[in-house]
Design an enzyme around this catalytic site. Structure first.
Site, PDB file in Angstrom:
ATOM      1  CE  LYS A  59      -2.421   1.705   3.769  1.00 22.75           C
ATOM      2  NZ  LYS A  59      -2.061   2.998   3.974  1.00 22.75           N
ATOM      3  CG  ASP A  86      -4.563   4.457   1.809  1.00 24.15           C
ATOM      4  OD1 ASP A  86      -5.749   5.451   1.579  1.00 24.15           O
ATOM      5  OD2 ASP A  86      -4.025   4.508   2.771  1.00 24.15           O
ATOM      6  CE  LYS A  88      -7.417   6.915   3.871  1.00 17.47           C
ATOM      7  NZ  LYS A  88      -6.291   6.771   4.065  1.00 17.47           N
ATOM      8  CG  ASP A  91     -11.593  18.078  -5.564  1.00 20.42           C
ATOM      9  OD1 ASP A  91     -12.530  18.693  -6.312  1.00 20.42           O
ATOM     10  OD2 ASP A  91     -10.499  18.501  -5.638  1.00 20.42           O
ATOM     11  CB  THR A 145     -10.074   4.467  12.334  1.00 24.47           C
ATOM     12  OG1 THR A 145      -8.810   4.835  11.826  1.00 24.47           O
ATOM     13  CG2 THR A 145     -10.817   3.142  11.963  1.00 24.47           C
ATOM     14  NE  ARG A 236       2.484   2.302  12.743  1.00 22.12           N
ATOM     15  CZ  ARG A 236       1.708   2.844  13.619  1.00 22.12           C
ATOM     16  NH1 ARG A 236       2.107   4.093  14.346  1.00 22.12           N
ATOM     17  NH2 ARG A 236       0.461   2.608  13.592  1.00 22.12           N
TER      18      ARG A 236
HETATM   19  O1  C5P Z   1       1.372   0.785  10.796  1.00 23.80           O
HETATM   20  P1  C5P Z   1      -0.178   0.362  10.891  1.00 23.80           P
HETATM   21  O2  C5P Z   1      -0.351  -1.150  10.482  1.00 23.80           O
HETATM   22  O3  C5P Z   1      -0.834   1.156  12.095  1.00 23.80           O
HETATM   23  O4  C5P Z   1      -0.527   0.982   9.628  1.00 23.80           O
HETATM   24  C1  C5P Z   1      -1.870   0.999   9.104  1.00 23.80           C
HETATM   25  C2  C5P Z   1      -2.130   1.615   7.861  1.00 23.80           C
HETATM   26  O5  C5P Z   1      -3.196   1.519   7.364  1.00 23.80           O
HETATM   27  C3  C5P Z   1      -1.444   2.893   7.799  1.00 23.80           C
HETATM   28  O6  C5P Z   1      -1.028   3.213   6.537  1.00 23.80           O
HETATM   29  C4  C5P Z   1      -2.854   3.816   8.025  1.00 23.80           C
HETATM   30  O7  C5P Z   1      -2.734   4.856   7.261  1.00 23.80           O
HETATM   31  C5  C5P Z   1      -3.906   3.014   7.018  1.00 23.80           C
HETATM   32  N1  C5P Z   1      -5.166   3.244   7.840  1.00 23.80           N
HETATM   33  C6  C5P Z   1      -5.525   2.911   9.020  1.00 23.80           C
HETATM   34  N2  C5P Z   1      -6.850   3.188   9.430  1.00 23.80           N
HETATM   35  C7  C5P Z   1      -8.011   3.511   8.401  1.00 23.80           C
HETATM   36  C8  C5P Z   1      -7.460   3.713   7.111  1.00 23.80           C
HETATM   37  C9  C5P Z   1      -6.143   3.516   6.579  1.00 23.80           C
HETATM   38  O8  C5P Z   1      -4.599   2.622   9.807  1.00 23.80           O
HETATM   39  N3  C5P Z   1      -9.040   3.755   8.826  1.00 23.80           N
END
Ligand code: C5P
Length: 259
Positions: A59, A86, A88, A91, A145, A236
């Protein structure tokens, strides 16, 4: 629109109990998306290299894309990886439709728009993919979220987050979009709404025992799959692990066991 093979995972309920373990592992690999939240192409390349042969999807979000531009995708696409772009989009319909066409031309496998852009914007985004031989999956983001009750009130939304998610999801479905990015709290309700056709992409995944970091609505890989997730987005816990390949393997194993 028929579901392209690569975007048509078999859901847990439809799995044969006799599925070979290696088959389950390959199925898990097709459903894991690694979030490449990196500031530069060099940093992203290091992560991609560390996961050679382990993952199939990455992603790419605003940070990396804004820093490096579309060129950052090319080496990954050349190596056969699938990309979830990603960005999003949100517009006016004409602008979003043009952006969707531009993104599709890059060769990405998934891209997303904000459902809050409204029915006309969603329909325009969806129509922008009409006629493409191998269109990317178009996903709608319902509620971020990070939007808790206080944040929602501040922008004049009085429904609960759960109600707002369903309203936006129904609107997206009516516009011909059957893919959603959603948290693990919403995935079961959205699966009920979309049926097996829905493509539900779930971030906020933490392996059992891992730290939640800043994520609030988290689930383990197994929980999210059992609740109906099509794809899991993990950042992460893989990218910041001492050994990313080992961390990804452990997650794939947990996913395979749940399939
Ligand atoms: O590091 P981590 O596993 O928390 O990363 C989750 C990824 O998913 C990040 O790129 C974050 O921006 C994305 N994301 C999220 N929650 C959302 C939409 C996207 O954590 N509701």
């Amino acid at each position: 629109m028929p579901i392209p093979e690569r975007l048509n995972p078999t859901f847990a309920s439809a799995q044969s109990p006799a599925l070979l373990h290696s088959g389950a592992l390959e199925e898990a690999r097709r459903r894991l998306i690694v979030a490449l939240d990196a500031p530069s192409a060099d940093a992203a390349t290091r992560i991609v290299d560390s996961l050679t042969g382990v993952c199939q999807w990455f992603k790419v979000g605003m940070e990396l894309f804004t820093a490096e531009g579309p060129a950052v995708l090319e080496p990954m696409l050349k190596r056969g990886y699938q990309i979830f772009l990603d960005l999003k989009f949100h517009d006016i319909p004409n602008t979003v439709a043009a952006a969707v066409r531009s993104a599709a031309a890059l060769g990405v496998g998934m891209l997303n728009v904000h459902a809050a852009g409204g029915p006309a914007m969603l329909a325009a985004a969806r129509a922008a993919l009409d006629g493409l031989a191998d269109p990317p999956e178009l996903l709608a983001v319902t509620m971020l979220t990070s939007m808790d009750a206080g944040q929602m009130n501040a922008i004049g939304l009085e429904r609960s987050a759960a109600e707002q998610v369903i309203l936006l999801a129904r609107m997206s479905l009516a516009a011909g979009i059957r893919g959603f990015v959603c948290s693990s709290l919403e995935v079961a309700a959205l699966r009920e709404l979309t049926g097996p056709e829905g493509v539900l992409v779930v971030p906020g995944i933490r392996p059992a025992g891992a730290e939640s970091l800043d994520q609030r609505r988290i689930a383990t890989p197994a929980e999210a799959l059992r609740q109906g997730a099509s794809y899991l987005v993990v950042g992460r816990p893989i990218t910041q692990a001492l050994d990313p390949a080992e961390a990804a393997d452990a997650i794939l194993q947990e996913m395979a066991e749940a399939l």
